[in-house]
Design a protein around this motif. Structure first.
Motif, short mmCIF file in Angstrom:
data_model
loop_
_atom_site.label_atom_id
_atom_site.label_comp_id
_atom_site.label_asym_id
_atom_site.label_seq_id
_atom_site.Cartn_x
_atom_site.Cartn_y
_atom_site.Cartn_z
N GLN A 52 40.90 22.85 9.75
CA GLN A 52 40.08 23.07 8.45
C GLN A 52 40.56 23.71 7.06
OE1 GLN A 52 36.45 22.76 8.71
NE2 GLN A 52 37.06 21.39 10.59
N GLN A 53 40.25 23.56 6.27
CA GLN A 53 40.59 23.96 5.10
C GLN A 53 40.98 25.29 4.83
OE1 GLN A 53 40.08 21.80 1.01
NE2 GLN A 53 38.62 23.54 0.78
N PHE A 54 40.14 26.22 5.42
CA PHE A 54 39.82 27.46 5.22
C PHE A 54 41.12 28.17 6.19
CE2 PHE A 54 37.08 27.27 8.95
CZ PHE A 54 37.70 28.18 9.67
N LEU A 55 41.69 27.42 7.04
CA LEU A 55 42.66 27.96 8.07
C LEU A 55 44.13 27.46 7.02
CD1 LEU A 55 41.76 27.18 11.64
CD2 LEU A 55 41.93 28.97 10.67
N LEU A 56 44.36 26.31 6.75
CA LEU A 56 45.46 25.65 6.20
C LEU A 56 45.11 24.32 5.39
CD1 LEU A 56 48.64 26.26 6.06
CD2 LEU A 56 48.79 24.93 7.84
N PRO A 57 45.11 24.59 4.13
CA PRO A 57 44.62 23.30 3.29
C PRO A 57 46.17 22.36 3.51
CG PRO A 57 44.89 25.11 1.93
CD PRO A 57 45.25 25.76 3.16
N LYS A 58 45.86 21.21 2.94
CA LYS A 58 46.97 20.32 2.94
C LYS A 58 47.88 20.37 1.75
CE LYS A 58 44.21 17.06 2.50
NZ LYS A 58 43.15 15.64 2.73
N PRO A 59 49.21 20.40 1.82
CA PRO A 59 50.12 20.58 0.77
C PRO A 59 49.68 19.83 -0.73
CG PRO A 59 51.25 20.10 2.63
CD PRO A 59 50.06 19.99 3.00
N SER A 60 49.02 18.71 -0.35
CA SER A 60 48.68 17.74 -1.30
C SER A 60 47.66 18.28 -2.24
CB SER A 60 48.34 16.25 -1.05
OG SER A 60 47.20 16.27 -0.13
N SER A 61 46.55 18.96 -1.50
CA SER A 61 45.40 19.62 -2.18
C SER A 61 45.62 20.87 -2.72
CB SER A 61 44.23 19.64 -1.10
OG SER A 61 44.54 20.67 -0.33
#
Ligand code: ATP
Ligand code: MG
Lengths: 276, 266
Positions: A52-61
């Motif tokens: 999930q994004q709130f845990l860990l977003p992608k480096p690209s984003s």
């Protein structure tokens, strides 16, 4: 007879900064591979495991957000960087001055050094909320500069003092044979001996200065501060924005560290370990 | 007038007696060598003359004043047993250090440094760092530094210990030349009997534990000393005399505990 001797001796190293960087580029290759590999693995894992994004977003984003928000980020980053730099400069120079005084008058040092070492061990950052109250409720730069300065002060003090007092006895003996006064001894022996110690203290201080500024801002500040930006974006679930702020804080901290390392290299070119 | 007068000097480090009851007087223009086994207190005695350490007992007068006053007046130059060079200074700046302390002008310093480095054959190494030199080269930098300000009293602690025989003999001649020209007084520590005899007007023989003067041998070889001095019969006689004096010192050392060992075997 000695005309043959120069052959066996290395020439004086005259490599410029460019040469240093050139040589170091090769040294840094393994580290660069690890960095790129690490980011790629991060990206791959987040995508593969649907993190999930709130845990860990992608480096690209994070990178995209960083680019899109660059002017706002830069503005906040510069503001915080000034606080860190101010705290670093004030804290470190005060520490060096105090160390010089303590090294000159030993009884003073014996009385105060244990407290300096103890203060070095306490988590000064815990005082951040209080410090914010002392300086206009934390809305100006001064409260963060104060926290960063206090954080920088003790490691630089302890290191400098250790450097100033770790002079080889025979080096002092030579100066005594010239009836040298304290000023000459400090200028010609103690300070040069202490320089490597001072720089290792300063490098620790660069990291602490950034921590002091950002964490100080967590406890209150205006919108234009990087710490406040990170905190606010987390609260409104704009995680890639928060992460972009964190990335900038890291980059600024590294920049300060690298700047001090370059200054160290320039100041210690005489040392066998620097030129080797 | 004596340049150095040492009266009843003793030095103890904790319970080690490095020197016991030393009496020597060194006249102006003398070249005195100290010779003795390792650990007999030669370096300690030199440090006491230079007021770098204080004797436990006794009295040292240099140039008619207390050793401390002589040090403050920069009356002597010293070559330590280790070169003691500063890594943060270039070779040239290491040699210039005493000149800086004596506030020589920049041009005068540069000229003298060039001259001194030429003397010790280190021209071309001005900008090197001490750690880029060999041990013997470092020792020569240290000699150049001590000679640079023409001190009237030179204290030299095994200055040529790290050098090859050729360089050593050449620098022996240089030191003699400087000594003759300047009329300075030299106190010289060495482990080489031949060197002591060749250079000195007097050889002081010491014994160890506790460090004591066992004999003082005047060297009556003609001045100036030349390469042929080493071939004179009188030179060999004096070398033998110093060697026997040294052995006498160490024999005294050895015979002392002898009765005990005999008892043990009985
Ligand atoms: N700073 C010191 N602290 C304690 N003991 C010392 C100190 N300096 C010298 N000594 C002792 O004093 C004695 C004489 O030492 P010194 O260095 O004068 O000998 P030396 O004759 O110069 O020997 P060498 O020929 O090996 O240089 C030794 O036993 C040594 O252990
Ligand atoms: Mg010695």
């Amino acid at each position: 007879m000695t005309s043959a001797a120069p052959v066996a001796v290395q020439p004086v190293p005259r490599g410029g900064l460019g040469k240093l960087v050139g040589r170091r580029l090769v040294d840094w290759l393994p580290a660069a591979v690890v960095l790129v590999g690490g980011i790629a693995a991060w990206q791959g894992l987040v995508v593969a495991l649907h993190v999930q994004q709130f845990l860990l977003p992608k480096p690209s984003s994070i990178a995209t957000t960083f680019w899109n928000n660059r002017s706002e980020l830069w503005h906040a980053g510069w503001f915080t960087f000034q606080e860190a730099l101010g705290g670093f400069a004030i804290g470190s120079s005060l520490a060096i001055l105090v160390a010089l005084v303590l090294a000159r008058w030993r009884p003073l040092s014996a009385a105060l050094l244990p407290y300096a070492i103890a203060a070095n061990a306490i988590p000064i950052i815990a005082f951040a909320p209080i410090a914010n109250q002392w300086f206009a409720g934390g809305l100006t730069k001064s409260s963060k500069i104060f926290i960063a300065a206090v954080l920088c002060f003790f490691p630089v003090l302890v290191n400098t003092l250790r450097g100033l007092t770790s002079v080889r006895p025979q080096d002092l003996e030579l100066m005594h044979s010239y009836a040298a006064g304290q000023v000459a001894i400090f200028r010609r022996v103690r300070i040069p001996t202490a320089l490597p110690f001072i720089f290792s203290g300063l490098k620790v201080a660069t990291v602490l200065a950034m921590i002091g500024a950002v964490v100080g801002e967590y406890f209150g500040g205006t919108q234009e501060q990087l710490g406040v930006l990170i905190l606010d974006r987390t609260r409104i679930f704009q995680f890639p924005d928060a992460w972009a702020g964190i990335a900038l804080a890291c980059l600024l901290g590294i920049a300060l560290y690298v700047a001090v390392s370059i200054a160290e290299w320039l100041a210690l070119r005489w040392s066998p370990s620097t030129s080797a | 007038m004596s340049v150095v007068r040492i009266e009843g000097v003793s030095k103890r480090f904790g319970n080690v007696t490095a020197l016991e009851d030393i009496d020597v007087s060194i006249a102006e223009g003398e070249f005195v060598s100290l010779i003795g086994p390792s650990g007999c207190g030669k370096s300690t005695l030199l440090r006491i003359i230079g007021d770098l350490i204080q004797p436990t007992d006794g009295n040292v007068v240099v140039n008619g004043k207390p050793a401390r006053k002589a040090r403050i007046d920069r009356d002597y130059g010293i070559v330590f047993q280790d070169p003691v060079l500063y890594d943060w200074r270039t070779v040239a700046k290491n040699v210039a250090l005493p000149l800086e302390m004596a506030r020589w002008s920049r041009q005068k310093r540069a000229a003298r440094v060039r001259e001194m480095l030429e003397l010790v054959e280190l021209t071309g190494f001005e900008d090197h760092r001490p750690w880029q030199l060999s041990g013997g080269m470092q020792q020569r930098v240290s000699i150049a530094r001590a000679l640079s300000f023409d001190p009237a009293l030179l204290l030299m602690d095994e200055p040529f210990g790290a050098l090859d025989e050729m360089t050593r003999e050449r620098l022996n001649m240089e030191v003699l030349r400087i000594w003759e020209q300047s009329g300075s007084t030299i106190v010289f520590v060495t482990h080489s009997i031949a060197e002591a005899v060749f250079l000195s007007t007097r050889v002081v023989v010491m014994s160890a534990r506790p460090g004591r003067i066992t004999s003082v041998i005047p060297i009556d070889l003609p001045q100036p000393r030349t390469a042929s001095t080493r071939e004179e019969p009188r030179f060999f006689e004096l070398v033998t005399q110093v060697r026997e004096a040294l052995h006498l010192g160490s024999d005294l050392d050895r015979t002392a505990p002898a009765p005990e060992t005999q008892e043990a075997t009985a």
